[in-house]
Write a protein that holds these residues in place. Structure first.
Motif, PDB file in Angstrom:
ATOM      1  N   ARG A  81       2.389   1.607  -3.471  1.00 46.21           N
ATOM      2  CA  ARG A  81       1.422   2.114  -4.447  1.00 46.21           C
ATOM      3  C   ARG A  81       1.181   3.605  -4.267  1.00 46.21           C
ATOM      4  NH1 ARG A  81       0.757   0.535  -8.883  1.00 46.21           N
ATOM      5  NH2 ARG A  81       1.296   2.713  -9.253  1.00 46.21           N
ATOM      6  N   TYR A  82       1.061   4.024  -3.011  1.00 45.07           N
ATOM      7  CA  TYR A  82       0.802   5.430  -2.729  1.00 45.07           C
ATOM      8  C   TYR A  82       1.964   6.309  -3.202  1.00 45.07           C
ATOM      9  CZ  TYR A  82      -0.355   9.702  -0.256  1.00 45.07           C
ATOM     10  OH  TYR A  82      -0.650  11.016   0.037  1.00 45.07           O
ATOM     11  N   ARG A  95      -6.697   4.310   0.591  1.00 46.08           N
ATOM     12  CA  ARG A  95      -7.182   2.989   1.000  1.00 46.08           C
ATOM     13  C   ARG A  95      -7.229   2.093  -0.226  1.00 46.08           C
ATOM     14  NH1 ARG A  95     -11.409   1.834   5.621  1.00 46.08           N
ATOM     15  NH2 ARG A  95     -10.383   3.741   6.347  1.00 46.08           N
ATOM     16  N   TYR A  96      -6.748   0.862  -0.067  1.00 50.44           N
ATOM     17  CA  TYR A  96      -6.652  -0.064  -1.195  1.00 50.44           C
ATOM     18  C   TYR A  96      -7.226  -1.430  -0.820  1.00 50.44           C
ATOM     19  CZ  TYR A  96      -3.071   3.365  -2.513  1.00 50.44           C
ATOM     20  OH  TYR A  96      -2.386   4.527  -2.784  1.00 50.44           O
ATOM     21  N   GLY A 122       1.638   2.015   6.461  1.00 47.78           N
ATOM     22  CA  GLY A 122       0.651   1.180   5.797  1.00 47.78           C
ATOM     23  C   GLY A 122       0.197   0.076   6.728  1.00 47.78           C
ATOM     24  N   THR A 153      -6.425  -2.194   2.999  1.00 48.49           N
ATOM     25  CA  THR A 153      -5.207  -1.660   3.613  1.00 48.49           C
ATOM     26  C   THR A 153      -5.167  -0.149   3.445  1.00 48.49           C
ATOM     27  OG1 THR A 153      -4.075  -3.718   3.044  1.00 48.49           O
ATOM     28  CG2 THR A 153      -2.688  -1.856   3.661  1.00 48.49           C
ATOM     29  N   THR A 154      -4.823   0.530   4.519  1.00 48.49           N
ATOM     30  CA  THR A 154      -4.843   1.996   4.532  1.00 48.49           C
ATOM     31  C   THR A 154      -3.440   2.545   4.681  1.00 48.49           C
ATOM     32  OG1 THR A 154      -7.030   1.930   5.568  1.00 48.49           O
ATOM     33  CG2 THR A 154      -5.842   4.019   5.667  1.00 48.49           C
ATOM     34  N   ILE A 167      -6.346  -5.149  -1.543  1.00 50.37           N
ATOM     35  CA  ILE A 167      -5.176  -5.860  -2.048  1.00 50.37           C
ATOM     36  C   ILE A 167      -5.439  -7.365  -2.063  1.00 50.37           C
ATOM     37  CG2 ILE A 167      -2.715  -6.295  -1.706  1.00 50.37           C
ATOM     38  CD1 ILE A 167      -2.503  -3.632  -0.291  1.00 50.37           C
ATOM     39  N   ALA A 217       0.824  -1.210   0.000  1.00 50.96           N
ATOM     40  CA  ALA A 217       0.000   0.000   0.000  1.00 50.96           C
ATOM     41  C   ALA A 217       0.859   1.261   0.000  1.00 50.96           C
ATOM     42  CB  ALA A 217      -0.936  -0.004   1.204  1.00 50.96           C
TER      43      ALA A 217
END
Length: 221
Positions: free
Chosen positions: A68-69, A197-198, A180, A214-215, A200, A65
């Motif tokens: 990705r961010y 927020r994702y 994360g 996941t945040t 996954i 996460a």
């Protein structure tokens, strides 16, 4: 002594495979695959190979996460020094470098993880430094950095308390601190600012569910 394999890089190349994590397919990492023995390593197998549990061989949701961010928000790290606490295989450190960080340090006390960070950085064409020291045992707000990142560090009570105090020390020093977390047992959303927020995809053998929300949080002083 467990964790002191004589040739960590050779072990990693022999027992993992280059895979692309679900949330960050831009990156290739040496990871355990379900067809490889390390995926279901037993205590006897680990002892025979002289290694600690290979947490570095899995790309955990918290690290994915953060990675990705950072890839989607490169301004957060562009031109800055980034340190990655308990980095595992270094997915977030590598993402920070891909996003334009001036330098990145991946930290883990497991020497196998340190070796994995180096191999993963090489596989992705970035230069990442490594550090195997216990940052939680050092002075507050050290090492120095512009950005501090961490993923999946709230899985044990004592570890969570120490890690969060260390992260808040960096926040109090004026640094950007990103965490994360996929809802680990000891996580508490106290003095945190949600950034992203994702959902996954995860293995049922690792997470007991097919998707893990996941945040990415900004840690406040």
């Amino acid at each position: 002594m467990a964790g002191r394999h004589p040739d960590p890089e050779a072990f990693i190349r022999a027992h993992t495979a280059l895979e692309r994590p679900a949330l960050v397919p831009e990156l290739a990492l040496w990871l355990a695959a379900e067809y490889l023995p390390i995926w279901q390593a037993t205590e006897d197998w680990l002892e025979k190979n002289n290694i600690d549990p290979p947490y570095w061989a899995f790309c955990w949701p918290g690290g994915q996460a953060v990675a990705r961010y950072l890839l989607d928000n490169p301004a957060m790290v562009a031109g800055r020094t980034v340190i990655d606490f308990a980095a595992g295989g270094g997915v977030a450190t590598i993402a920070a470098m891909k996003a334009g960080a001036a330098s990145g340090i991946g930290n883990d006390i497991d020497p196998m993880a340190v070796a994995a960070i180096g191999l993963n950085a090489l596989a992705n064409g970035v230069d990442v430094q490594t550090d195997a020291s216990d940052w939680l045992a050092g002075a507050a707000a050290t090492p120095e950095a512009g950005v501090v990142i961490a993923g999946d560090v709230c899985y044990e009570r004592e570890m969570t308390a120490r890690a969060m105090a260390w992260l808040r020390g960096h926040a109090a020093a004026g640094r950007l601190v990103l965490l994360g977390d996929p809802g680990r047992n000891y996580f508490q959303a106290d003095r945190l600012q949600e950034l992203a927020r994702y959902q996954i995809p995860t293995s049922l053998q690792l997470e007991n569910r097919g998707l893990r929300e996941t945040t990415v949080w900004r840690v406040l002083p």
